[in-house]
Motif scaffolding. Sequence first.
Motif, PDB file in Angstrom:
ATOM      1  N   PRO A  20       0.805  -1.228   0.000  1.00 27.15           N
ATOM      2  CA  PRO A  20       0.000   0.000   0.000  1.00 27.15           C
ATOM      3  C   PRO A  20       0.835   1.274   0.000  1.00 27.15           C
ATOM      4  N   LEU A  21       2.086   1.172   0.425  1.00 31.65           N
ATOM      5  CA  LEU A  21       2.888   2.393   0.520  1.00 31.65           C
ATOM      6  C   LEU A  21       3.879   2.518  -0.623  1.00 31.65           C
ATOM      7  N   GLY A  22       3.793   1.588  -1.577  1.00 33.19           N
ATOM      8  CA  GLY A  22       4.770   1.531  -2.652  1.00 33.19           C
ATOM      9  C   GLY A  22       4.889   2.804  -3.465  1.00 33.19           C
ATOM     10  N   ALA A  23       3.779   3.539  -3.607  1.00 32.02           N
ATOM     11  CA  ALA A  23       3.804   4.704  -4.495  1.00 32.02           C
ATOM     12  C   ALA A  23       4.092   6.002  -3.751  1.00 32.02           C
ATOM     13  N   LEU A  24       4.367   5.905  -2.434  1.00 27.35           N
ATOM     14  CA  LEU A  24       4.580   7.136  -1.668  1.00 27.35           C
ATOM     15  C   LEU A  24       6.069   7.419  -1.512  1.00 27.35           C
ATOM     16  N   ASP A  25       6.412   8.688  -1.286  1.00 34.88           N
ATOM     17  CA  ASP A  25       7.830   8.991  -1.084  1.00 34.88           C
ATOM     18  C   ASP A  25       8.248   8.602   0.339  1.00 34.88           C
ATOM     19  N   LEU A  26       9.536   8.581   0.562  1.00 35.60           N
ATOM     20  CA  LEU A  26      10.105   7.967   1.765  1.00 35.60           C
ATOM     21  C   LEU A  26       9.533   8.537   3.064  1.00 35.60           C
ATOM     22  N   LYS A  27       9.481   9.865   3.150  1.00 33.41           N
ATOM     23  CA  LYS A  27       9.025  10.515   4.383  1.00 33.41           C
ATOM     24  C   LYS A  27       7.585  10.112   4.703  1.00 33.41           C
ATOM     25  N   LEU A  28       6.757  10.172   3.655  1.00 34.11           N
ATOM     26  CA  LEU A  28       5.346   9.830   3.805  1.00 34.11           C
ATOM     27  C   LEU A  28       5.177   8.360   4.177  1.00 34.11           C
ATOM     28  N   ARG A  29       6.024   7.516   3.591  1.00 30.05           N
ATOM     29  CA  ARG A  29       5.987   6.079   3.898  1.00 30.05           C
ATOM     30  C   ARG A  29       6.149   5.851   5.382  1.00 30.05           C
ATOM     31  N   LYS A  30       7.155   6.527   5.964  1.00 31.33           N
ATOM     32  CA  LYS A  30       7.461   6.339   7.391  1.00 31.33           C
ATOM     33  C   LYS A  30       6.256   6.748   8.236  1.00 31.33           C
ATOM     34  N   ASP A  31       5.664   7.904   7.884  1.00 35.53           N
ATOM     35  CA  ASP A  31       4.498   8.370   8.637  1.00 35.53           C
ATOM     36  C   ASP A  31       3.351   7.372   8.534  1.00 35.53           C
ATOM     37  N   MET A  32       3.113   6.920   7.288  1.00 35.72           N
ATOM     38  CA  MET A  32       1.992   6.007   7.072  1.00 35.72           C
ATOM     39  C   MET A  32       2.221   4.663   7.755  1.00 35.72           C
ATOM     40  N   GLN A  33       3.480   4.242   7.827  1.00 29.47           N
ATOM     41  CA  GLN A  33       3.789   2.987   8.533  1.00 29.47           C
ATOM     42  C   GLN A  33       3.303   3.081   9.974  1.00 29.47           C
ATOM     43  N   ASN A  34       3.657   4.197  10.621  1.00 33.13           N
ATOM     44  CA  ASN A  34       3.219   4.380  12.004  1.00 33.13           C
ATOM     45  C   ASN A  34       1.708   4.428  12.107  1.00 33.13           C
ATOM     46  N   GLU A  35       1.092   5.159  11.173  1.00 36.77           N
ATOM     47  CA  GLU A  35      -0.360   5.299  11.233  1.00 36.77           C
ATOM     48  C   GLU A  35      -1.058   3.964  11.052  1.00 36.77           C
ATOM     49  N   LEU A  36      -0.565   3.188  10.077  1.00 43.22           N
ATOM     50  CA  LEU A  36      -1.170   1.878   9.828  1.00 43.22           C
ATOM     51  C   LEU A  36      -1.070   0.990  11.062  1.00 43.22           C
ATOM     52  N   LYS A  37       0.107   1.045  11.680  1.00 44.35           N
ATOM     53  CA  LYS A  37       0.328   0.226  12.869  1.00 44.35           C
ATOM     54  C   LYS A  37      -0.643   0.660  13.978  1.00 44.35           C
ATOM     55  N   ASN A  38      -0.818   1.971  14.127  1.00 47.49           N
ATOM     56  CA  ASN A  38      -1.757   2.476  15.135  1.00 47.49           C
ATOM     57  C   ASN A  38      -3.184   2.040  14.851  1.00 47.49           C
ATOM     58  N   ILE A  39      -3.567   2.160  13.577  1.00 43.31           N
ATOM     59  CA  ILE A  39      -4.928   1.772  13.195  1.00 43.31           C
ATOM     60  C   ILE A  39      -5.146   0.291  13.499  1.00 43.31           C
ATOM     61  N   GLN A  40      -4.127  -0.510  13.207  1.00 43.03           N
ATOM     62  CA  GLN A  40      -4.259  -1.943  13.446  1.00 43.03           C
ATOM     63  C   GLN A  40      -4.435  -2.217  14.935  1.00 43.03           C
ATOM     64  N   ARG A  41      -3.659  -1.530  15.770  1.00 45.38           N
ATOM     65  CA  ARG A  41      -3.764  -1.728  17.227  1.00 45.38           C
ATOM     66  C   ARG A  41      -5.131  -1.295  17.724  1.00 45.38           C
ATOM     67  N   LYS A  42      -5.581  -0.114  17.211  1.00 45.08           N
ATOM     68  CA  LYS A  42      -6.854   0.440  17.684  1.00 45.08           C
ATOM     69  C   LYS A  42      -8.035  -0.455  17.310  1.00 45.08           C
ATOM     70  N   THR A  43      -8.040  -0.925  16.066  1.00 40.46           N
ATOM     71  CA  THR A  43      -9.201  -1.672  15.597  1.00 40.46           C
ATOM     72  C   THR A  43      -9.132  -3.155  15.952  1.00 40.46           C
ATOM     73  N   GLY A  44      -7.937  -3.657  16.176  1.00 42.29           N
ATOM     74  CA  GLY A  44      -7.798  -5.079  16.486  1.00 42.29           C
ATOM     75  C   GLY A  44      -8.090  -5.978  15.296  1.00 42.29           C
ATOM     76  N   ILE A  45      -8.090  -5.400  14.085  1.00 46.16           N
ATOM     77  CA  ILE A  45      -8.333  -6.193  12.878  1.00 46.16           C
ATOM     78  C   ILE A  45      -7.027  -6.864  12.448  1.00 46.16           C
ATOM     79  N   THR A  46      -7.141  -8.100  11.969  1.00 47.87           N
ATOM     80  CA  THR A  46      -5.971  -8.798  11.451  1.00 47.87           C
ATOM     81  C   THR A  46      -5.515  -8.125  10.155  1.00 47.87           C
ATOM     82  N   PHE A  47      -4.247  -7.755  10.086  1.00 47.25           N
ATOM     83  CA  PHE A  47      -3.699  -7.147   8.868  1.00 47.25           C
ATOM     84  C   PHE A  47      -2.800  -8.162   8.180  1.00 47.25           C
TER      85      PHE A  47
END
Lengths: 373, 269
Positions: free
Chosen positions: A163-190
Amino acid sequence: MNRKKIIELKNVAKSFDGEVVLDHINLDVYEKEFITLLGPSGCGKTTTLRIIAGFVTPDTGDVMFDGVKINDVPPYKRHVNTVFQKYALFPHLNVYENIAFALRLKKTSEEEIYKRVEEMLAMVNLAGFEKKDVNLLSGGQQQRVAIARALINNPRVLLLDEPLGALDLKLRKDMQNELKNIQRKTGITFIYVTHDQEEALSMSDTVVVMADGKIQQIGSPTDIYNEPENAFVADFIGESNILDGVMLDDYKARFSGHDFECLDKGFAKNEAVDVVVRPEDVDVVDPEKGMLKGVVDSVTFKGVHYEIIVTIDNFKWMIQSTDYVKPGQKIGIYIEPDAIHIMKKSEYSDMFGDYSSFSDELEHLSDATEEEE
Amino acid sequence: MHRLAAAPHIVWSVLFIIAPLMFVIYYTFTDANGKFTFSNIASLAQASYFEIFMRSICFALIATAVCLVIAYPIAYFISKAKPKTQKILMMLVMLPMWTNFLIRTYSWMALLEDTGIINTFLGKIGLGPIHMINTAGAVILGMVYNYLPYMILPIYSVMSKIDVKLIEAAYDLGSNPFQVLTGVIFPLSLSGVISGVTMVFVPSISTFYISQKLGGGNFDLIGDTIERQFQTAYNYNLGAAISFVLMILIMISMGIMNKYSDGETEVVV
């Protein structure tokens, strides 16, 4: 272990036009975990994801969901949703309608749709974007809409295809954290697919390393890094010196003409093995104090450390050290027993040599292109 | 430099579009002596002309609707085929247009006549003969047959560009195959439908000859009426007036189509 299995792949195989893409893989995915399928392009990771989503039917083997076989269940009846590689947002719908898409199909009331969409927009930090045209959003914003759209249905499992393949490096790092947070919050299997090993290590609970349609290793990020199963995994995850060695006895290995103490056991006497030593685990010492001695070929400053290439016994080692040494200098190296990892010989043993060239590494870096079926 | 490059187009437009248009308007508003008059337009306010206009609109609408119903699934099917098959299928769609329009229409006469090929066959298997030639159905069939490729082509070209991932995303979010069609494929192919409808409706409403040959002169259409004014009655002024009204009619219908297309895809013919 009382974690519950949510998805099981049992002996799943798939070929396209006679070319084997998946070679009888077995994989268990547990509830609430963040599992990453990691491998170079063409390793079968995207096909695995598409089998779980229902877009590809396996030639043989079973796909189980909650213990029920779902091989023939069409995608729209599965409790999984996908975040597509290039987002695949509906260009004829605005942000609100894209996110509401799944709910509209279920004849949800307008108030409920409004409530859920607003929740989703808040979660992905896009509040106020309801009326925006998706075609005019930036890559990062489109990515967030895609995540919100896939999550609004409260899927049991979320599939993410690079999902982050098309983003630039800085944005990738931010989105990685966000995705991880979303996964923790929702408890959905990723279930996350990537070819980026750093991304895999930093986000996942479980990493599945794949190559040539086979699963090479399943384990936690630390296991995968510290205890690679074979030369492929050792080479693909991080930097590594992979040497031919012989297991003399339990806890005793011989390589580069020297006997080393190590922590590995259970090999046959004098069994030929692959030895992995991570560059950061090698200590540079005076030549007379070293277990091995060699001459420095080159030194590159990398910021946090120097990358030193040194030839010992015709093998070019990579060493990462904070101490500077001069090219041409004679140095000794010292390796602690716990820095040595012994692996059984595999089909990949001779494919990954020393650091005489970086061609292998470059290949991995340049395969950001999407995986073709 | 740019202006120079546009020169041929400007010359072409003036010679073959603007000038004829001026002639039409001139003849519409003058009498046989070249005097300004509204009488040509006024003379169209007769029940017989009203009937012709209504019939033309009606036939064109039906032909367009039938074309759409036939063309949409064909375009969808072709766009789903393998790239190589797509090329062959599109060639087959265009193939009838390699034959002259008149010959195609004559061929339909031979097929539809009471003693024609179809009825001979139906008679042999005991189902016929069925009277087909010189009916409204035959005229509409002629229009549909002649203009169908103009409907398939734009719909196919839009459909073949729809990203497969969007269709997968729709399935993934819970759409069944029918909902994928109505929720994603149809809205995304709408611009093709609109150009297709325009490209069939406009020639259908102004067509002539088809109704003379397949309708046996029982179904006068606007095109035939105009032709008669110029070819038989030599009443250029009345012919121009009918053309003028038809032009307005087409402009109104294109305006309506443009409104439906949301300004996203302007209809250009």
